[in-house]
Design a protein around this motif. Structure first.
Motif, PDB file in Angstrom:
ATOM      1  N   LEU A  83       8.662 -18.706 -15.979  1.00  0.00           N
ATOM      2  CA  LEU A  83       9.233 -19.764 -15.142  1.00  0.00           C
ATOM      3  C   LEU A  83      10.702 -19.503 -14.836  1.00  0.00           C
ATOM      4  O   LEU A  83      11.168 -19.687 -13.703  1.00  0.00           O
ATOM      5  CB  LEU A  83       9.084 -21.124 -15.844  1.00  0.00           C
ATOM      6  N   ALA A  84      11.442 -19.062 -15.865  1.00  0.00           N
ATOM      7  CA  ALA A  84      12.877 -18.811 -15.673  1.00  0.00           C
ATOM      8  C   ALA A  84      13.107 -17.712 -14.639  1.00  0.00           C
ATOM      9  O   ALA A  84      13.928 -17.842 -13.732  1.00  0.00           O
ATOM     10  CB  ALA A  84      13.525 -18.440 -16.995  1.00  0.00           C
ATOM     11  N   VAL A  85      12.368 -16.600 -14.784  1.00  0.00           N
ATOM     12  CA  VAL A  85      12.514 -15.504 -13.830  1.00  0.00           C
ATOM     13  C   VAL A  85      12.006 -15.935 -12.459  1.00  0.00           C
ATOM     14  O   VAL A  85      12.605 -15.625 -11.426  1.00  0.00           O
ATOM     15  CB  VAL A  85      11.756 -14.255 -14.324  1.00  0.00           C
ATOM     16  N   MET A  86      10.881 -16.658 -12.452  1.00  0.00           N
ATOM     17  CA  MET A  86      10.285 -17.092 -11.185  1.00  0.00           C
ATOM     18  C   MET A  86      11.256 -17.942 -10.374  1.00  0.00           C
ATOM     19  O   MET A  86      11.381 -17.796  -9.158  1.00  0.00           O
ATOM     20  CB  MET A  86       9.005 -17.878 -11.460  1.00  0.00           C
ATOM     21  N   LEU A  87      11.990 -18.868 -11.044  1.00  0.00           N
ATOM     22  CA  LEU A  87      12.938 -19.726 -10.328  1.00  0.00           C
ATOM     23  C   LEU A  87      14.036 -18.901  -9.679  1.00  0.00           C
ATOM     24  O   LEU A  87      14.422 -19.139  -8.529  1.00  0.00           O
ATOM     25  CB  LEU A  87      13.538 -20.755 -11.291  1.00  0.00           C
ATOM     26  N   GLY A  88      14.559 -17.939 -10.419  1.00  0.00           N
ATOM     27  CA  GLY A  88      15.599 -17.089  -9.846  1.00  0.00           C
ATOM     28  C   GLY A  88      15.087 -16.270  -8.677  1.00  0.00           C
ATOM     29  O   GLY A  88      15.733 -16.165  -7.633  1.00  0.00           O
ATOM     30  N   VAL A  89      13.895 -15.678  -8.831  1.00  0.00           N
ATOM     31  CA  VAL A  89      13.302 -14.878  -7.750  1.00  0.00           C
ATOM     32  C   VAL A  89      12.996 -15.763  -6.546  1.00  0.00           C
ATOM     33  O   VAL A  89      13.214 -15.373  -5.393  1.00  0.00           O
ATOM     34  CB  VAL A  89      12.025 -14.176  -8.243  1.00  0.00           C
ATOM     35  N   ALA A  90      12.512 -16.970  -6.801  1.00  0.00           N
ATOM     36  CA  ALA A  90      12.213 -17.902  -5.708  1.00  0.00           C
ATOM     37  C   ALA A  90      13.476 -18.239  -4.925  1.00  0.00           C
ATOM     38  O   ALA A  90      13.451 -18.350  -3.692  1.00  0.00           O
ATOM     39  CB  ALA A  90      11.583 -19.175  -6.267  1.00  0.00           C
ATOM     40  N   PHE A  91      14.581 -18.406  -5.646  1.00  0.00           N
ATOM     41  CA  PHE A  91      15.860 -18.701  -4.996  1.00  0.00           C
ATOM     42  C   PHE A  91      16.268 -17.524  -4.096  1.00  0.00           C
ATOM     43  O   PHE A  91      16.682 -17.703  -2.941  1.00  0.00           O
ATOM     44  CB  PHE A  91      16.929 -18.938  -6.063  1.00  0.00           C
ATOM     45  N   VAL A  92      16.141 -16.305  -4.622  1.00  0.00           N
ATOM     46  CA  VAL A  92      16.514 -15.113  -3.845  1.00  0.00           C
ATOM     47  C   VAL A  92      15.610 -14.958  -2.625  1.00  0.00           C
ATOM     48  O   VAL A  92      16.085 -14.819  -1.491  1.00  0.00           O
ATOM     49  CB  VAL A  92      16.438 -13.844  -4.727  1.00  0.00           C
ATOM     50  N   SER A  93      14.295 -14.972  -2.839  1.00  0.00           N
ATOM     51  CA  SER A  93      13.370 -14.762  -1.727  1.00  0.00           C
ATOM     52  C   SER A  93      13.416 -15.919  -0.732  1.00  0.00           C
ATOM     53  O   SER A  93      13.319 -15.713   0.484  1.00  0.00           O
ATOM     54  CB  SER A  93      11.938 -14.574  -2.255  1.00  0.00           C
ATOM     55  N   GLY A  94      13.602 -17.155  -1.232  1.00  0.00           N
ATOM     56  CA  GLY A  94      13.736 -18.299  -0.332  1.00  0.00           C
ATOM     57  C   GLY A  94      14.954 -18.171   0.555  1.00  0.00           C
ATOM     58  O   GLY A  94      14.917 -18.494   1.757  1.00  0.00           O
ATOM     59  N   THR A  95      16.069 -17.694  -0.023  1.00  0.00           N
ATOM     60  CA  THR A  95      17.287 -17.465   0.765  1.00  0.00           C
ATOM     61  C   THR A  95      17.044 -16.439   1.855  1.00  0.00           C
ATOM     62  O   THR A  95      17.427 -16.633   3.019  1.00  0.00           O
ATOM     63  CB  THR A  95      18.424 -16.988  -0.157  1.00  0.00           C
ATOM     64  N   LEU A  96      16.389 -15.333   1.500  1.00  0.00           N
ATOM     65  CA  LEU A  96      16.138 -14.270   2.477  1.00  0.00           C
ATOM     66  C   LEU A  96      15.179 -14.747   3.571  1.00  0.00           C
ATOM     67  O   LEU A  96      15.396 -14.469   4.759  1.00  0.00           O
ATOM     68  CB  LEU A  96      15.561 -13.044   1.772  1.00  0.00           C
ATOM     69  N   VAL A  97      14.125 -15.475   3.197  1.00  0.00           N
ATOM     70  CA  VAL A  97      13.172 -15.981   4.192  1.00  0.00           C
ATOM     71  C   VAL A  97      13.858 -16.969   5.134  1.00  0.00           C
ATOM     72  O   VAL A  97      13.711 -16.892   6.365  1.00  0.00           O
ATOM     73  CB  VAL A  97      11.968 -16.653   3.496  1.00  0.00           C
ATOM     74  N   PHE A  98      14.646 -17.880   4.566  1.00  0.00           N
ATOM     75  CA  PHE A  98      15.318 -18.898   5.374  1.00  0.00           C
ATOM     76  C   PHE A  98      16.318 -18.277   6.347  1.00  0.00           C
ATOM     77  O   PHE A  98      16.297 -18.555   7.551  1.00  0.00           O
ATOM     78  CB  PHE A  98      16.026 -19.899   4.455  1.00  0.00           C
ATOM     79  N   THR A  99      17.218 -17.422   5.832  1.00  0.00           N
ATOM     80  CA  THR A  99      18.250 -16.844   6.703  1.00  0.00           C
ATOM     81  C   THR A  99      17.654 -15.880   7.726  1.00  0.00           C
ATOM     82  O   THR A  99      18.094 -15.843   8.875  1.00  0.00           O
ATOM     83  CB  THR A  99      19.325 -16.126   5.873  1.00  0.00           C
ATOM     84  N   ASN A 100      16.625 -15.095   7.337  1.00  0.00           N
ATOM     85  CA  ASN A 100      15.990 -14.182   8.290  1.00  0.00           C
ATOM     86  C   ASN A 100      15.265 -14.948   9.388  1.00  0.00           C
ATOM     87  O   ASN A 100      15.323 -14.575  10.564  1.00  0.00           O
ATOM     88  CB  ASN A 100      15.002 -13.252   7.575  1.00  0.00           C
ATOM     89  N   SER A 101      14.588 -16.045   9.011  1.00  0.00           N
ATOM     90  CA  SER A 101      13.871 -16.855  10.003  1.00  0.00           C
ATOM     91  C   SER A 101      14.843 -17.528  10.958  1.00  0.00           C
ATOM     92  O   SER A 101      14.619 -17.556  12.180  1.00  0.00           O
ATOM     93  CB  SER A 101      13.013 -17.916   9.298  1.00  0.00           C
ATOM     94  N   LEU A 102      15.925 -18.078  10.406  1.00  0.00           N
ATOM     95  CA  LEU A 102      16.920 -18.751  11.240  1.00  0.00           C
ATOM     96  C   LEU A 102      17.602 -17.752  12.174  1.00  0.00           C
ATOM     97  O   LEU A 102      17.792 -18.016  13.367  1.00  0.00           O
ATOM     98  CB  LEU A 102      17.958 -19.435  10.346  1.00  0.00           C
ATOM     99  N   SER A 103      17.968 -16.595  11.647  1.00  0.00           N
ATOM    100  CA  SER A 103      18.622 -15.569  12.455  1.00  0.00           C
ATOM    101  C   SER A 103      17.698 -15.086  13.564  1.00  0.00           C
ATOM    102  O   SER A 103      18.118 -14.937  14.720  1.00  0.00           O
ATOM    103  CB  SER A 103      19.037 -14.396  11.567  1.00  0.00           C
ATOM    104  N   ASP A 104      16.426 -14.859  13.237  1.00  0.00           N
ATOM    105  CA  ASP A 104      15.453 -14.394  14.233  1.00  0.00           C
ATOM    106  C   ASP A 104      15.261 -15.430  15.338  1.00  0.00           C
ATOM    107  O   ASP A 104      15.219 -15.080  16.524  1.00  0.00           O
ATOM    108  CB  ASP A 104      14.119 -14.103  13.542  1.00  0.00           C
ATOM    109  N   ALA A 105      15.174 -16.713  14.953  1.00  0.00           N
ATOM    110  CA  ALA A 105      14.985 -17.770  15.953  1.00  0.00           C
ATOM    111  C   ALA A 105      16.195 -17.884  16.878  1.00  0.00           C
ATOM    112  O   ALA A 105      16.061 -18.033  18.100  1.00  0.00           O
ATOM    113  CB  ALA A 105      14.733 -19.106  15.251  1.00  0.00           C
TER     114      ALA A 105
END
Length: 845
Positions: free
Chosen positions: A21-43
């Motif tokens: 869970l601890a690692v998952m939360l950190g990875v989720a934060f990283v991947s969520g940031t990349l998905v959000f910023t890449n999607s926003l930038s692409d749009a």
């Protein structure tokens, strides 16, 4: 060894869950940031590219740099240049573009589009043809000053329909044109939540101060003509050193690069907080594997005895870590995709509209998520695995656990002391440096100090936890046992407490800085201004001089002064002059004069201390100024004052400055009234300006409230982002306690057998968790205050009014929250400890 490692993972599923869970939360934060910023930038990039569908080559004025006495300027694109562009070989048509700020009010009088995104332009309907850039969905094109078009999104948000009268402002005065039509647009600014109003070309040129000229000329290529060929033809036909041409493809690429650059700042900020969460997670991983290895000492020793090498033992631990990291990486990636989608939806609910577009999950995001999960977990597990391999087989099978030697403790404490001393020394040295020069050293010192404190935490845990003994005695045997359990394994206690310490260090440091900055800026506003009100545009643009003239006529207004910005050349360098009403500025401001007198009249000016120091001026110095129209005049420095972020530079009397300005514009208007500040006076001022949504009338309290609102928003965002690190720290406390309970099963069984009831066992575990959490809280708050003070000292070199403010109430709340975290984290482990069967526990090993 590989099969053994996999079996151990499956055998300890419950124990490893918190680590996953601890690692998952950190990875989720990283991947969520990349998905959000890449999607926003692409749009945004796709939306921006659509905006260039109606242009093949753009013609823009080429800025002329300042030289000698000449002030830098940007030439205008004339009607003649438009005709020349339309007639070049390969050109199908040429469109003149005019743009400028246009604030639109909704039917409740509130500003639409947030001010900075409120734009206006011209609708090009030459020869009665519709403007292909802005397809009309309703109504007709505008004609004359009393008509306007609105984009469909703004019309829907503000509730306007064709035939309605809309209230808007361009540079101050309120206009009330009629809506003659609604149009659609691919403009990225509108797609991002802005507004767009269109006038006929002549009206737009007049409103935006550009009669007969254009900001840009968009040229369409005829069939069979490429963008490159059209650009070449325009370059030959248009005058050199006056205009520059750019293909639409290049414009789209430049816009995409600019969007990507702007998004990188947001991405980096979010990734920093994700990194903090992962860093905190490493403590949990290291703790978990350290305890798992300790519990399997006999098993590992037996493996060593039957032939397993040290490398194989270490490798088996790393295989377990790889499996845990892979599972955490995959689940974290899936959770991150959900977080990215959630952040986009959240922006919509907050009013920050973003263009439509797909959710972008790039291969880089997938690889990063998996790599982060696996690498972080394996790095954190490597040291416990290496330590396990060093245990002698015979000693381990005899249950003689290898304890830290005196030499290793001395080495650890020495290293910790050196790191801490070096970090503190560098931070203290950085506080004496000037502004930006001290930022890098302070950052380095902060990192070294945190590392040093972390290394020293086992040493610090004993005296600090011992200080809690008087309070724990209140709880009798449970309290005494809790204290002893807390210091039994200082390294484990230190790693658990450090996870919470890091989060609270950052939260406390940010709180101290924000509170101190707010107080300092409040002090700056109240100490440097005698004016009752400050009038500005909502987007920070300049206002027409008409605004001050209207304010002068309001009942009760005794004194006014605009502040105007004008470029000039002094000794071959560009210097901006600030025009004020010389006879009034002294009664509207309260600036400290270092030398000379505060006299602004005729050729006498006053200069702020930093400018005077850099130029070598003092009271009585003479300087020759070349104004923006090229005229030269000799001015005298009457006095030197202490500048601040609100008022600085060279203050010149508007009577001397205005003759050299083609279009005087006001940045700010300061107003003093005979009745002081009141809601009635403010209401009179706003009504005199037509209740204009684009203009802000603020007293000192309004300025203070706005500053407080800004700092509160920033702090809340930081708290929200750091909450992930705190959640990970909570999981660490739960994980450590749960595994500690399992490790001490026999001991707990013995305590139950000699009379300790279940309630006392629960209390013992909860108090142990509380002590560890408060220990981490005290360290975090202490470091946070130190870093907040140090950063403030660095800021104080550039802000004379800076004053350290310690938020005692919030720090007390943070300590209380640390205690709450400890109590809540102990609920499950305490319940598990109390439910142990005493006979089974006594027989356990």
């Amino acid at each position: 060894m590989f099969r053994t490692a996999l079996r151990n993972v499956l055998a300890h599923k419950a124990r490893l869950l918190m680590t996953v869970l601890a690692v998952m939360l950190g990875v989720a934060f990283v991947s969520g940031t990349l998905v959000f910023t890449n999607s926003l930038s692409d749009a945004l990039q796709n939306s921006s590219a659509k905006g260039y569908d109606q242009v093949d080559v753009a013609v823009e004025p080429e800025h002329r740099a300042a030289f000698g006495d000449r002030v830098g300027e940007t030439p205008r694109l004339t009607e003649a240049l438009l005709d020349t562009s339309a007639d070049v070989p390969g050109a199908a048509s040429a469109t003149g573009v005019v743009t400028g700020f246009t604030a639109i009010a909704d039917k409740d009088g509130k500003l639409v589009g947030g001010g900075f995104q409120s734009q206006g332009g011209n609708y090009w309907d030459v020869s009665g043809k519709a403007d292909p850039r802005y397809p009309l969905t309703e109504g007709r094109a505008p004609h004359g000053a009393g008509e306007v078009l609105l984009d469909s999104r703004t019309a829907d948000r503000a509730g306007y329909r064709v035939g309605d009268t809309v209230r808007l402002s361009v540079d101050g005065p309120v206009l009330t044109p009629k809506v003659t039509g609604i149009f659609t647009t691919d403009d990225g600014n509108v797609a991002a939540g802005g507004s767009l109003a269109l006038f006929d070309t002549a009206t737009a040129q007049r409103l935006f101060g550009k009669p007969g000229t254009y900001d840009q000329i968009d040229v369409r290529a005829a069939a069979g003509t490429s963008q490159a060929a059209l650009k070449s033809a325009l370059d030959k036909a248009l005058p050199e050193n006056l205009v520059e041409t750019t293909t639409a493809r290049q414009l789209a690429d430049d816009q995409a690069e600019m969007i990507s650059a702007s998004m990188s700042g947001l991405k980096q900020a979010l990734l920093v907080f994700a990194g903090i969460a992962l860093f905190v997670g490493t403590f949990i991983i290291a703790n978990t594997f350290t305890m798992l290895v300790a519990q399997r000492t006999k098993e590992l020793a037996l493996m060593r005895a039957v032939g397993a090498s040290r490398r194989q033992v270490t490798r088996s631990v790393l295989i377990e870590a790889f499996v845990v990291g892979t599972v955490a990486g995959v689940t974290g990636l899936l959770a991150g995709i959900g977080i990215g989608a959630g952040l986009r939806a959240l922006m919509g609910t907050l009013g920050a509209t973003v263009p439509d577009g797909p959710l972008v999950v790039s291969p880089g995001t997938v690889a990063t998520a998996l790599a982060v999960g696996v690498v972080i977990t394996m790095l954190a597990a490597w040291l416990p695995g290496r330590r396990a391999a060093k245990i002698p087989p015979v000693a381990a099978m005899s249950s003689v656990h290898a304890k830290a030697t005196a030499r290793s403790l001395v080495l650890r404490n020495t290293l910790g002391a050196l790191f801490s001393a070096a970090g503190a020394a560098i931070v203290l040295a950085a506080t004496t440096m000037d502004g930006s020069d001290g930022q890098a050293p302070m950052g380095l010192g902060a990192v070294l100090l945190i590392i040093g404190v972390f290394i020293l935490t086992p040493l610090l845990s004993r005296p600090l936890i011992a200080a809690s003994a008087p309070l724990l005695r209140v709880f009798g045997v449970s309290g005494k046992l809790a204290r002893q359990n807390s210091v039994r394994n200082p390294r484990r206690t230190a790693a658990t407490a450090s996870a919470l310490m890091i989060g609270l260090t950052l939260i406390t440091g940010m709180t101290v800085m924000a509170g101190s900055l707010q107080k300092s800026i409040d002090e700056m506003a109240s100490s440097s201004l005698r004016a009752d009100y400050v009038v500005t545009m909502a987007n920070g643009n300049d206002m027409a001089p008409d605004v001050e003239q209207r304010l002068k006529k309001v009942e009760g207004v005794s004194t006014t002064s605009p502040m105007r910005n004008s470029p000039s050349r002094i000794d071959g360098e560009t210097e901006f002059l600030t025009g004020v009403t010389g006879s009034a500025i002294g009664s509207l401001t309260d600036l400290t004069v270092d030398s000379g007198s505060f006299t602004v009249a005729g050729t006498k000016v006053v200069v702020d201390d930093l400018t005077a120091e850099s130029r070598g001026w003092r009271a009585g110095s003479a300087l020759t100024v070349a104004f923006e129209d090229g005229a030269r005049q000799r001015l005298t420095v009457a006095g030197v004052y202490q500048g601040n972020d609100m008022i600085s530079g060279i203050l010149v009397d508007n009577a001397a400055l205005a003759p050299h300005q083609d279009e005087p514009r006001d940045m700010t208007v300061m107003v003093k009234t005979s009745d002081g500040t009141s809601e009635a006076v403010k209401d009179r001022l706003e009504k005199a300006l037509g209740s204009n949504p684009a203009i802000r009338v603020q007293d000192k309290q309004d300025i203070s409230n706005e500053i407080a609102k800004m700092f509160t928003l920033i702090l809340n965002m930081v708290y929200g982002l750091l909450a992930m690190a705190v959640i990970v720290a909570v999981l660490g406390v739960i994980n450590t306690l749960a595994m500690s309970v399992f490790e001490r099963s026999q001991e707990i069984g013995m305590l139950r057998a000699i009379g300790l009831d279940r309630r006392s066992v629960k209390r013992m575990v909860r108090l142990e968790s509380l002590v560890i959490s408060l220990f981490g809280g005290v360290l975090g708050i202490g470091l946070g205050v130190f870093f907040g003070w140090a950063a403030g000292e660095l800021l104080g070199t550039r802000m004379a009014t800076y004053e350290l403010v310690l938020p005692w109430g919030r720090m007390g709340l943070f300590l209380l929250l640390a205690g709450v975290v400890g109590v809540l984290a102990a609920l499950w482990p305490a319940r598990r400890a109390a439910r142990l069967n005493m006979l089974t526990a006594i027989k356990s090993e």
